[in-house]
Every structure is written in structure tokens, then in C-alpha cells.
Write a protein that holds these residues in place. Structure first.
Motif, PDB file in Angstrom:
ATOM      1  N   THR A 598      47.623-106.785  22.505  1.00 22.71           N
ATOM      2  CA  THR A 598      47.909-107.730  23.594  1.00 22.71           C
ATOM      3  C   THR A 598      49.362-107.622  24.020  1.00 22.71           C
ATOM      4  O   THR A 598      49.681-107.525  25.220  1.00 22.71           O
ATOM      5  CB  THR A 598      47.590-109.166  23.139  1.00 22.71           C
ATOM      6  OG1 THR A 598      46.221-109.245  22.751  1.00 22.71           O
ATOM      7  CG2 THR A 598      47.853-110.153  24.264  1.00 22.71           C
ATOM      8  N   ASN A 599      50.268-107.634  23.047  1.00 21.44           N
ATOM      9  CA  ASN A 599      51.694-107.522  23.365  1.00 21.44           C
ATOM     10  C   ASN A 599      52.029-106.189  24.016  1.00 21.44           C
ATOM     11  O   ASN A 599      52.876-106.117  24.913  1.00 21.44           O
ATOM     12  CB  ASN A 599      52.527-107.702  22.089  1.00 21.44           C
ATOM     13  CG  ASN A 599      52.958-109.140  21.876  1.00 21.44           C
ATOM     14  OD1 ASN A 599      53.294-109.832  22.830  1.00 21.44           O
ATOM     15  ND2 ASN A 599      52.933-109.589  20.635  1.00 21.44           N
ATOM     16  N   CYS A 600      51.392-105.119  23.557  1.00 23.58           N
ATOM     17  CA  CYS A 600      51.663-103.794  24.129  1.00 23.58           C
ATOM     18  C   CYS A 600      51.259-103.735  25.598  1.00 23.58           C
ATOM     19  O   CYS A 600      51.980-103.161  26.429  1.00 23.58           O
ATOM     20  CB  CYS A 600      50.926-102.714  23.346  1.00 23.58           C
ATOM     21  SG  CYS A 600      51.664-102.338  21.734  1.00 23.58           S
ATOM     22  N   LEU A 601      50.114-104.336  25.936  1.00 25.07           N
ATOM     23  CA  LEU A 601      49.665-104.317  27.329  1.00 25.07           C
ATOM     24  C   LEU A 601      50.597-105.117  28.226  1.00 25.07           C
ATOM     25  O   LEU A 601      50.848-104.736  29.377  1.00 25.07           O
ATOM     26  CB  LEU A 601      48.245-104.876  27.431  1.00 25.07           C
ATOM     27  CG  LEU A 601      47.591-104.801  28.812  1.00 25.07           C
ATOM     28  CD1 LEU A 601      47.398-103.351  29.250  1.00 25.07           C
ATOM     29  CD2 LEU A 601      46.259-105.545  28.825  1.00 25.07           C
ATOM     30  N   LEU A 602      51.146-106.213  27.677  1.00 24.64           N
ATOM     31  CA  LEU A 602      52.042-107.051  28.474  1.00 24.64           C
ATOM     32  C   LEU A 602      53.450-106.462  28.541  1.00 24.64           C
ATOM     33  O   LEU A 602      53.983-106.209  29.627  1.00 24.64           O
ATOM     34  CB  LEU A 602      52.086-108.468  27.891  1.00 24.64           C
ATOM     35  CG  LEU A 602      50.758-109.230  27.855  1.00 24.64           C
ATOM     36  CD1 LEU A 602      50.956-110.620  27.259  1.00 24.64           C
ATOM     37  CD2 LEU A 602      50.146-109.339  29.238  1.00 24.64           C
ATOM     38  N   LYS A 603      54.049-106.218  27.387  1.00 26.63           N
ATOM     39  CA  LYS A 603      55.432-105.722  27.373  1.00 26.63           C
ATOM     40  C   LYS A 603      55.524-104.245  27.739  1.00 26.63           C
ATOM     41  O   LYS A 603      56.582-103.785  28.166  1.00 26.63           O
ATOM     42  CB  LYS A 603      56.055-105.973  25.993  1.00 26.63           C
ATOM     43  CG  LYS A 603      56.243-107.462  25.691  1.00 26.63           C
ATOM     44  CD  LYS A 603      57.046-107.686  24.425  1.00 26.63           C
ATOM     45  CE  LYS A 603      57.359-109.164  24.245  1.00 26.63           C
ATOM     46  NZ  LYS A 603      58.211-109.434  23.064  1.00 26.63           N
ATOM     47  N   GLY A 604      54.425-103.535  27.576  1.00 22.79           N
ATOM     48  CA  GLY A 604      54.399-102.122  27.957  1.00 22.79           C
ATOM     49  C   GLY A 604      53.522-101.911  29.175  1.00 22.79           C
ATOM     50  O   GLY A 604      52.770-100.928  29.240  1.00 22.79           O
TER      51      GLY A 604
END
Length: 721
Positions: A598-604
Motif C-alpha cells: 500500500t505504501n509503495c503504491l502511494l509513495k512510489g
């Protein structure tokens, strides 16, 4: 663009018998167990060291038996007890011998409570007389025979009891047990989940005293879940669950004197957590490990059970946290073997009975991953380690002095040993990315293989018909570290073409996803995806385990920061490869891995076009005290660490396609995590896909559930990658 530094370690090409076929792996076969490996039933060495027992059972006929075998020949010698031959013994699913092996405790009608805890009906079988005694009238927890085999201690309705076998009388040791308030002798939810044990009582070496931990949960907040079931109205499951920063159970240590029936409390001072108790060989000496709330200071104490006097044996401190393990063995004189990361890697140490360090037993830039025990006859310690690379495991022996080290296994991959009681033999379980589990018998002194017990050659032959691609192991230079990676390419891979990339990771502290071992169910799914034109990769970033203390603990106070940076950088670097389509990069994970994806899709959001998150944490403030505070301290002490890495705080960053999945009956990572993420995305007017599986726990399984879930994920990948 950033240049890729890519070090290829080896390619585990596993085209069976040299010729691969084109048959693709269907999801139905994966989740119907078509590729399940054959294993060995759990065996238990008998005191002689020359024989072992195995529980052989037939679920269809509801019959079970304990059979005895010889190590030297692996041939069956006799059946010790069988439910089919007795009207008094029902179908049993586990067993425990008394210390002298004259009696056997048989477990029946077992039902789960949480991850490790169970309730059951128990019987005691006398091997010589063949008499059977039922221990209690209703279901109980954690029955344990006294060392002399005369009594059984157990927990029922949160109270500790002792059953006397001679006259079949029962003594109730504690009286104050109340559900969701007071627990005696077994652990609460958070201890069970995070300290990894349920039975919180121990007999001393002669059966005259019982030490037990009492949990006062009165001030622990209560969590509730609706269970939908099949009735007209849902039911509610309520239990005590301390979220980060909230009150934990107040724990205390008590001693029960069997002779006079008295219970006394041991004053441990500032013991916030009591993660382990263990009696020494001296029947009047009890060892206790206590931790502070931050878990960065462990005190190893000795309790004199005659006068309850407490003395300090040693302390372990760490700027981050101190791990709790079961790598503690008391030798005949109560000197002890202990493991520690204090030199930067997990190693074994020898202390005298007063807690004075005698010597460090193992040394080197590698980790001891399992401790098997000490053989006093040969003065050898047996252990497993990563000495042949962090993705591999081997079994070794070494003298207490740290000399005469010997590698006992030869094949590169994962080696796990099960030793006979006298350390004459061990059964080795070996697997690698190319070899399904192989079970072999070895001499413990030399490691010499004596006999092959079982392999999975039939599975290898079955796989000859399928499109199976090699798993390539390498390291990737990212953010100043060489990160372990595996990659699976399509079998007809063409370097002049471009392929979509799906990354998988877990990334939790001390974990390992890149390992040279045989395929799990998920690996067969990756093979299915590879056959359809996807490249799948897995990278273990900073914070994962088995590469030393500093690599593992760099994420302290910032769960989700460095791990996410590494996954984004790894995806960026892999996109530099000519055969990766940089516009089709996805990532998925489960639990901590779902938090990460989830964090990767948002921050990346400039790197990843798609993510799947299954049962994710979306804020560490929702997770339990022991796990979360070990790495993050409390939300009040570290607000930015919690907020900066909680994905529902920045839903506006969503650009790609997102699938969110959770079980509504998850007692571990509560569905609250996903509901808060959903609400944040809705209010940010971001479109996404989601699925809730009714009453399913953290594993999301049962019936067709896994097949349904992986079908949904497969379709989502095909549509969006």
C-alpha cells in the motif's frame, strides 16, 4: 536513468530431466493440494536415543496409534497404543510421554482458540497396565505431567488445577480466574501472539513446585468482532487486545508448593513483561526473564524457591530491542548456554551458574538460526546457521570452548535437523529451490548419511509436464546495501521483448522471503503468472533478517520508511533492465507485506502502476503493544514514526490500481485497518477495488476461500498490469 548494479549469484534452473513441457499450472490444482509435498509425521525420540515414536492416524476412520521405530533401521518395532484397539480411548491427535515413558497423555476433541492456544479433552494411558484415566470432565488447556508422572497440572476457565493420578482427585490452585479479567497459568492474546507461548506454568525438576504467571487484564481495552455465521443474528467475539500505547496486562510470578498447597508471590521489582520462565536442574532454582516496556533491557534472574529471593544473573541491552528466544539450556551444574546479538550477529555464549561469561561459543559475520542442544557425553553443541550464505542453512556441531567446529550437512539449501535424545542420530530435512524436501538419517558425530528415508521424486516427475521456470538468485545494490533477490522469468523468455513486473515482499523486521528453499503454494502461482508472460521478483530490503543486527534494526522507530524506500528503488532499478516494461510494475504483499505494498503504491506512485494488499496494517497505532512498541515505542513517544508511514494519512497520492482485501474475523490485524483505509480513499474520491471475506481470520482460508482470493488477485493483475 539510474544504472542497475546487479550481481548474479546463481540460477537454479530446474528443468526436470532436461526437457520442460508446456502445460500451465491452474489455480484449482494449486489450492486443491495437487503439488503438496510428502512430509514426515512428527517423530519424538525416546529416552534410549535408539528408538522414536510417530503418531499415525486416519482421519477417515477416526483411528490413531503411537508406533515405535528403530533409528538404525527405520523399521516399526511395535504399536504402543491404538484407539482402534480400545473402547476407552477415542481418536487422539497429539500425545506426550511422562519423563520415564511409563504414561502417555493423549489429546482429543481439540478446538483452536487463537493462533497457538487450544482446548481439548485429555486422557492418561498407562503403558504397562493399559489403564485409561480421563483428566477432567470438560475441556482444558495445556495439561502437563509432573516429572515423576504422578500428577497433571492444567488450566481450566483461567484457573490452575493439579490432578493426582493415584486417587484421581483434583486440587484447584487458583480461585480468581475470570474471562477477560484474570488469567492464571496460560498467556493472554498478546503474549501468545508475540512472545510465542501459551503455557505459562512450569513444574520444577522433582515435581514439588509449580511456577506460574498471573495476568491481570482488568485495565486492558476490550476488542470486539462481529461473527456473521449462518444464524439470523450475528454473534460478537470479545477479547482483551492492547493496541500500541494502551495498558497491558499486569503480570506477576507465583510459586505453588504441592505439599502444603500454598501459593506465594515472587517480587520481581519492575517486571513489565515476563516472556520466559524456566526451572534449572536444581529443583529450588527458577530462572526468569523480564523485560521493560520498550523491550530494550532484558534481565535474566534467578529465584530461590525456598525463600523467593531474587538475584540478577545477567542483563542484555540494545539501542533498539532485545529478542526473546528459547536458546537457553542449563547444563548439569546449572551453567548455561545463551544466545545474543551483542557482537552484531546472533551467536551462542556460555555462562557459569552465577551468570559470569565463560566464553563466546560461535563467532563470525553470520547468524545462528536454530539451537538444537548440548550433548554432555561428547561436550558438543549442535546448531543451525547461515555460514554458507544468508539464504541457506546448515547444521553444525562445536565444542563448548568454541573449538572443533564441524559442518554436518553437505547440500546447499535449507537443512533442518531433528536429533535423537542422546545425540546419536539426527534426521535431516533438506530442500532447495530445485529439490523438494528430502529426509535422511545421519550420524550426529560425523554427519555421515546412513539412510534415505523419504524424498519427493514423484512430485518432480509430475512437474515434468508443466511449464516451470528457474528461480534466479542474485543481489541488487540498493541504497548502499547488497539486497538479496530472486526473479522468475517466463520459460520462453526473450531478452529483446519487454515484460510486466510483479514484485512480492513481506519486509517485516527479521523476516526472510528470499531463501534457497522448495516452492510454497505462492511459488506455483508465480509459475502460473510467469507462464502467462509476467516476470516476478522478490527483494529483501533493509529491516529483514539474517544479515546482522544493524541491517535488521535500521528500521527502528520508522517502520515502513526504509523498507518502502528500498522497494521503490529496487523497482526503479529493475525497470532499467531492457526487458522490463517500466510502465507495468506491480507489487503485492500480505499482512506487513500489505502495509508495504500500500505504501509503495502511494509513495512510489511514479514507479508502481498496481498494488494488492491482503490483510494490511494501515496504522501501527491499531496493532498490538508488544510487537509495535518493540520497534516503534508508543504513539505518544513517536508520533511522526506512526503518522508518516500510515497510508490512510495520504490517500490523495493514489494514482495506480489498488486492490484491498481483508477477513472480517481477523483477530490479529483487525479489519479496522482496511475500513480506515477505505474511508480515507473514499473521502479523497479515489477509485479502488476491495473485498471482505466474512468471518475469515488473518490467514483467509477455508473451503474455496483461497481459490477465490487468488482468482480475484490473478484477474486483477491481468486487467491492470
Amino acid at each position: 536513468m539510474k544504472k542497475l548494479h546487479f550481481s548474479l549469484l546463481f540460477i537454479l534452473g530446474f528443468i526436470v530431466a532436461g526437457t520442460a513441457q508446456d502445460k500451465q499450472i491452474p489455480l484449482e490444482e494449486i489450492w486443491n493440494g495437487e503439488f503438496r509435498t510428502e512430509g514426515m509425521d512428527v517423530l519424538r525420540s525416546m529416552n534410549s536415543g535408539t528408538e522414536y515414536t510417530v503418531l499415525n492416524s486416519d482421519r477417515d476412520t477416526k483411528s490413531s496409534m503411537i508406533d515405535k521405530y528403530a533409528y538404525s533401521t527405520l523399521e516399526k518395532l511395535e504399536t504402543i497404543v491404538s484407539s482402534a484397539d480400545s473402547k476407552e480411548i477415542p481418536y487422539f491427535t497429539s500425545y506426550e510421554f511422562s519423563q520415564d515413558e511409563s504414561k502417555i497423555l493423549l489429546a482429543t476433541e481439540i478446538e483452536p482458540i487463537f493462533r497457538r492456544s487450544t482446548l481439548g479433552v485429555f486422557y492418561l494411558y498407562d503403558v504397562a497396565s493399559k489403564e485409561v484415566i480421563k483428566i477432567a470432565d470438560s475441556k482444558i488447556q495445556e495439561p502437563t505431567l509432573s516429572p515423576d508422572g504422578a500428577k497433571v497440572a492444567y488450566v481450566q476457565d483461567n484457573n490452575l488445577f493439579v490432578f493426582n493420578l493415584a486417587d484421581e482427585t483434583t486440587v484447584q490452585v487458583t480461585m480468581d480466574g475470570v474471562k477477560n479479567k484474570i488469567i492464571n497459568g496460560v498467556t493472554d492474546w498478546v503474549y501468545e501472539e508475540e512472545f510465542g507461548f501459551v503455557r505459562a506454568f512450569e513444574w520444577n525438576s522433582v515435581g514439588t513446585k509449580i511456577a506460574f504467571i498471573r495476568f491481570d487484564e482488568s485495565e486492558v481495552p476490550e476488542f470486539s468482532m462481529d461473527l456473521y455465521g449462518s444464524e439470523l443474528y450475528p454473534s460478537r467475539h470479545e477479547f482483551k487486545y492492547p493496541k500500541a500505547g494502551e495498558n497491558n496486562a499486569v503480570v506477576s510470578l507465583h510459586l505453588y508448593d504441592v505439599a502444603n498447597g500454598k501459593v506465594s508471590m515472587v517480587d520481581l521489582g519492575d517486571a513489565y513483561y515476563i516472556p520466559r520462565i524456566k526451572w534449572m536442574n536444581n529443583a529450588n532454582n527458577l530462572s526468569v526473564q523480564i523485560l521493560n516496556r520498550h523491550q530494550d533491557l532484558l534481565k535474566f534472574m534467578s529465584v530461590n524457591a525456598v525463600n523467593n529471593k531474587v538475584s540478577l544473573l545477567l542483563e542484555e541491552s540494545d539501542k533498539a530491542y532485545v529478542d526473546i528466544t528459547d536458546n537457553l539450556t542449563f547444563l548439569a551444574d546449572d551453567s548455561f548456554i545463551w544466545s545474543s546479538e551483542k557482537d552484531g550477529y546472533n551467536h551462542l555464549y556460555l555462562y557459569d551458574s552465577k551468570g559470569k561469561l565463560k566464553n563466546q561459543v560461535t563467532k563470525g559475520p553470520w547468524e545462528v538460526t536454530s539451537y538444537y542442544g548440548y550433548d554432555k557425553k561428547t561436550d558438543k553443541i549442535y546448531y543451525q546457521s547461515t555460514e554458507n550464505g544468508s539464504i541457506n542453512r546448515d547444521v553444525y556441531s562445536i565444542g563448548r570452548s568454541g573449538k572443533s567446529k564441524k559442518r554436518l550437512t553437505e547440500k546447499i539449501g535449507q537443512n533442518y535437523a531433528s536429533f535423537s535424545a542422546d545425540f546419536t542420530y539426527f534426521i535431516n530435512t533438506f530442500s532447495s529451490a530445485t529439490t523438494p524436501p528430502v529426509y535422511t538419517l545421519h550420524k550426529a558425530q560425523t554427519g555421515k548419511e546412513l539412510k534415505k528415508i523419504k524424498d519427493n521424486q514423484a512430485l518432480l516427475e509430475k512437474l515434468e509436464a508443466y511449464a516451470i521456470s528457474p528461480k534466479e538468485f542474485s543481489t541488487l545494490a540498493i541504497n548502499g546495501n547488497d539486497l538479496n533477490m530472486w526473479m522468475i522469468k517466463p520459460q520462453d523468455f526473450d531478452a529483446t521483448k519487454q515484460y510486466p513486473l510483479l514484485m512480492f515482499q513481506y519486509s517485516g523486521p527479521g523476516s526472510q522471503s528470499v531463501a534457497n528453499r522448495w516452492m510454497s503454494s505462492n511459488d506455483y502461482w508465480y509459475q502460473m503468472l510467469a507462464a502467462e508472460g509476467y516476470i516476478i521478483a522478490c527483494v529483501d530490503g533493509r529491516g529483514t533478517g539474517l544479515k546482522g543486527r544493524d541491517f535488521k534494526k535500521v528500521t527502528q522507530l520508522e517502520l515502513g520508511k526504509y523498507e518502502v524506500e528500498d522497494q521503490i528503488a529496487a523497482a526503479t532499478a529493475l525497470s532499467d533492465l531492457s526487458y522490463i516494461d517500466e510502465n507495468r510494475t506491480g507489487i503485492w504483499g500480505w499482512s506487513y507485506g500489505g502495509f508495504m505494498s500500500t505504501n509503495c503504491l502511494l509513495k512510489g506512485n511514479e514507479v508502481f502502476e498496481m498494488a494488492i494488499a491482503v490483510a494490511p496494517v494501515t496504522s501501527w497505532s491499531f496493532y498490538d503493544t508488544i510487537y509495535t512498541e518493540r520497534f516503534m515505542k508508543t504513539p505518544a513517544e513517536n508520533p511522526s514514526g506512526y503518522d508518516d508511514n500510515s497510508p490512510f494519512n495520504y490517500p490523495e497520492l493514489l494514482k495506480g490500481k489498488y486492490l484491498l482485501v481483508h477477513g472480517s474475523g481477523d483477530d490479529n490485524v483487525h479489519v479496522q485497518n482496511s475500513m480506515r483505509m477505505i474511508e480515507a480513499l473514499v473521502q479523497a474520491n479515489k477509485q479502488f477495488d476491495w473485498a471482505i471475506y466474512p468471518d475469515k481470520n488473518h490467514g483467509i482460508y477455508g473451503g474455496n476461500t483461497r481459490l477465490h482470493l487468488f482468482t480475484k488477485m490473478t484477474n486483477f493483475i491481468k486487467e491492470n498490469l
